[in-house]
Scaffold this active site. Structure first.
Site, mmCIF file in Angstrom:
data_model
loop_
_atom_site.group_PDB
_atom_site.id
_atom_site.type_symbol
_atom_site.label_atom_id
_atom_site.label_comp_id
_atom_site.label_asym_id
_atom_site.label_seq_id
_atom_site.Cartn_x
_atom_site.Cartn_y
_atom_site.Cartn_z
ATOM 1 N N SER A 96 13.431 -4.160 -5.711
ATOM 2 C CA SER A 96 12.441 -3.660 -4.748
ATOM 3 C C SER A 96 11.610 -4.774 -4.116
ATOM 4 O O SER A 96 10.912 -4.529 -3.134
ATOM 5 C CB SER A 96 11.502 -2.655 -5.424
ATOM 6 N N THR A 226 8.179 -1.009 -3.949
ATOM 7 C CA THR A 226 7.122 -1.961 -3.599
ATOM 8 C C THR A 226 6.296 -2.217 -4.851
ATOM 9 O O THR A 226 6.234 -1.354 -5.718
ATOM 10 C CB THR A 226 6.200 -1.323 -2.529
ATOM 11 N N THR A 244 7.119 -6.522 -1.133
ATOM 12 C CA THR A 244 8.277 -5.613 -1.070
ATOM 13 C C THR A 244 9.441 -6.238 -0.300
ATOM 14 O O THR A 244 9.234 -7.137 0.519
ATOM 15 C CB THR A 244 7.878 -4.302 -0.362
ATOM 16 N N ARG A 254 12.427 -4.611 11.008
ATOM 17 C CA ARG A 254 11.486 -3.508 10.715
ATOM 18 C C ARG A 254 10.397 -3.994 9.748
ATOM 19 O O ARG A 254 10.681 -4.598 8.737
ATOM 20 C CB ARG A 254 12.248 -2.351 10.084
ATOM 21 N N GLY A 256 7.373 -2.541 7.356
ATOM 22 C CA GLY A 256 6.793 -1.337 6.776
ATOM 23 C C GLY A 256 5.289 -1.483 6.685
ATOM 24 O O GLY A 256 4.663 -2.248 7.417
ATOM 25 N N ASP A 257 4.709 -0.756 5.760
ATOM 26 C CA ASP A 257 3.254 -0.797 5.584
ATOM 27 C C ASP A 257 2.784 -2.030 4.801
ATOM 28 O O ASP A 257 1.635 -2.452 4.933
ATOM 29 C CB ASP A 257 2.775 0.464 4.842
ATOM 30 N N THR A 277 2.884 2.525 -2.012
ATOM 31 C CA THR A 277 4.341 2.399 -2.023
ATOM 32 C C THR A 277 4.884 3.685 -1.418
ATOM 33 O O THR A 277 4.153 4.632 -1.187
ATOM 34 C CB THR A 277 4.907 2.246 -3.458
ATOM 35 N N GLY A 278 6.204 3.715 -1.196
ATOM 36 C CA GLY A 278 6.795 4.910 -0.608
ATOM 37 C C GLY A 278 7.040 4.725 0.875
ATOM 38 O O GLY A 278 7.112 3.589 1.369
ATOM 39 N N GLY A 280 6.687 3.835 4.230
ATOM 40 C CA GLY A 280 5.682 2.991 4.857
ATOM 41 C C GLY A 280 5.195 3.486 6.203
ATOM 42 O O GLY A 280 4.034 3.288 6.571
HETATM 43 N N1 GLY Z 1 6.409 0.983 1.344
HETATM 44 C C1 GLY Z 1 7.418 0.045 1.614
HETATM 45 C C2 GLY Z 1 8.087 0.235 2.889
HETATM 46 O O1 GLY Z 1 8.216 1.330 3.388
HETATM 47 O O2 GLY Z 1 8.512 -0.757 3.432
#
Ligand code: GLY
Length: 370
Positions: A96, A226, A244, A254, A256-257, A277-278, A280
């Site tokens: 991850s 993450t 992450t 891309r 993410g968050d 996490t999850g 993003g």
């Molecule tokens: N939370 C990690 C992502 O979506 O990249």
């Protein structure tokens, strides 16, 4: 400008004047002033690799243990979270983050990370960074050695190399085989197909998913895994990292968050900190971690704040969501919070933490049982 005032310090000093004005004319909340806050002298380190209830995540515990010796030696929360994150990032068995992280759709590992040092109200981030095992350390260099906050892609890589980091292949055999299997099974309308005998690196498919929190598994089976690390040190200062490899098999480039300050990570020395996490995209849309810290500033406990942001995301879709996010939080008194949007009863999300020298797990809540 005096030669002792650097450009960065000058900017920070000017900014501080502006913040002071906000305090005087605003709601009266203690923004930007450390004098009134309570000082916690019992240090704490936590990370979101807490394992499933009844089990544990050995790597999450190892990360905390590495950080704990820094804290007990009177070291900084900032150094502790970096040590915790690096321990997990360099482990090839964690798919991850960092080395061994699952790649994008082109088979290239692209890493995202954010760091904050609440004592000095400083933030740094990197996005889509390739070939460097420890993106959280590069985020720290962005924070401490530039006047910028975020570097991405080739710019981030060149910056890391300038600071002596060597490029390394981050794709392990296990991650390569898993990616190839995804690609070959993606469509029956393209020219690739899987071997008659499945080969995904010798791992059992069930065991693979067991290593993840349910919030990290997308509806199509891809992974959002993450790691969030948060710590308060003996000076009562808080710091944090989110790191992450992002959504597995994502479109190259891309973000993410995790590299977005306020989304995958936020912290404030007057209140506390939060990480996510999850999925993003939802965390970015809700400025999720920032909201958790603001909820705590308004008086919620870390647990209430994590549940409130999960509920906000659920409400944004009229109560119908098929994805999940997990939020973790820590306040300046060392109270923890953890909640996920969706999951099975008995599979609640957990935090791994050390306080008073003991490995512990904090069990969170699920808002929508499936
Ligand atoms: N939370 C990690 C992502 O979506 O990249």
């Amino acid at each position: 400008m005096s030669s002792k005032i650097t450009r960065r310090n000058f900017l920070k000093t000017s900014g501080a004047a502006g913040i002071g004005l906000t305090v005087l004319t605003g709601s009266g909340a203690a923004i930007g002033k450390n004098t009134k806050r309570k000082i916690r002298i019992r240090p704490i380190i936590m990370n979101s690799h807490g394992g499933r209830p009844g089990g544990r995540n050995e790597l999450g515990e190892r990360g905390n243990q590495a950080a704990w010796s820094i804290l007990t030696g009177g070291g900084l929360a900032l150094d502790a979270v970096e040590k915790c994150a690096n321990t997990i990032e360099v482990d090839p068995n964690d798919s991850s983050v960092g080395y061994g992280g699952l790649p994008n759709e082109a088979g290239v590992v692209q890493l995202d990370a954010t760091i904050f040092d609440a004592k000095n109200y400083e933030f740094g981030a990197v996005g889509a960074l390739e070939n460097i095992k420890t993106p959280s350390s590069i985020a720290r260099l962005v924070m401490e050695r530039t006047d910028h906050i975020m570097l991405v892609g080739v710019g981030a890589l060149n910056f890391a190399k300038m600071h002596g980091y060597k490029e390394e292949n981050l794709l392990t055999e296990s991650s390569r085989k898993r990616w190839l299997s995804w690609k070959e099974n993606l469509s029956d309308k393209d020219d690739r197909f899987p071997p008659k005998k499945k080969d995904i690196g010798g791992d059992n498919e069930d065991n693979f998913y067991e290593m993840y929190d349910e919030a990290d598994i997308a509806p199509d089976g891809r992974i959002h895994g993450t790691v969030n690390c948060l710590s308060v040190d003996t000076n009562g200062d808080i710091a944090g990292i989110t790191t992450t490899s992002g959504l597995s098999y994502k479109i190259p480039g891309r973000l993410g968050d995790s590299p977005i300050i306020g989304a995958g990570l936020y912290g404030d020395n007057n209140v506390g900190a939060a990480g996510a996490t999850g999925r993003g995209e939802e965390v970015i849309k809700t400025c999720g971690s920032f909201m958790v810290v603001e909820f705590m500033r308004q008086g919620m406990s870390p647990q209430e704040a994590c549940e409130a942001i999960c509920q906000r995301i659920i409400d944004n879709y009229g109560g119908k969501v098929n994805f999940s996010d997990k939020f973790v939080a820590l306040n300046m008194e060392g109270e923890l919070g953890c909640a996920s949007i969706r999951g099975r009863k008995g599979s609640e999300p957990q935090i791994a933490y050390i306080e008073d020298g003991e490995n512990k797990q904090y069990k969170g809540t699920i808002l929508m049982e499936i």
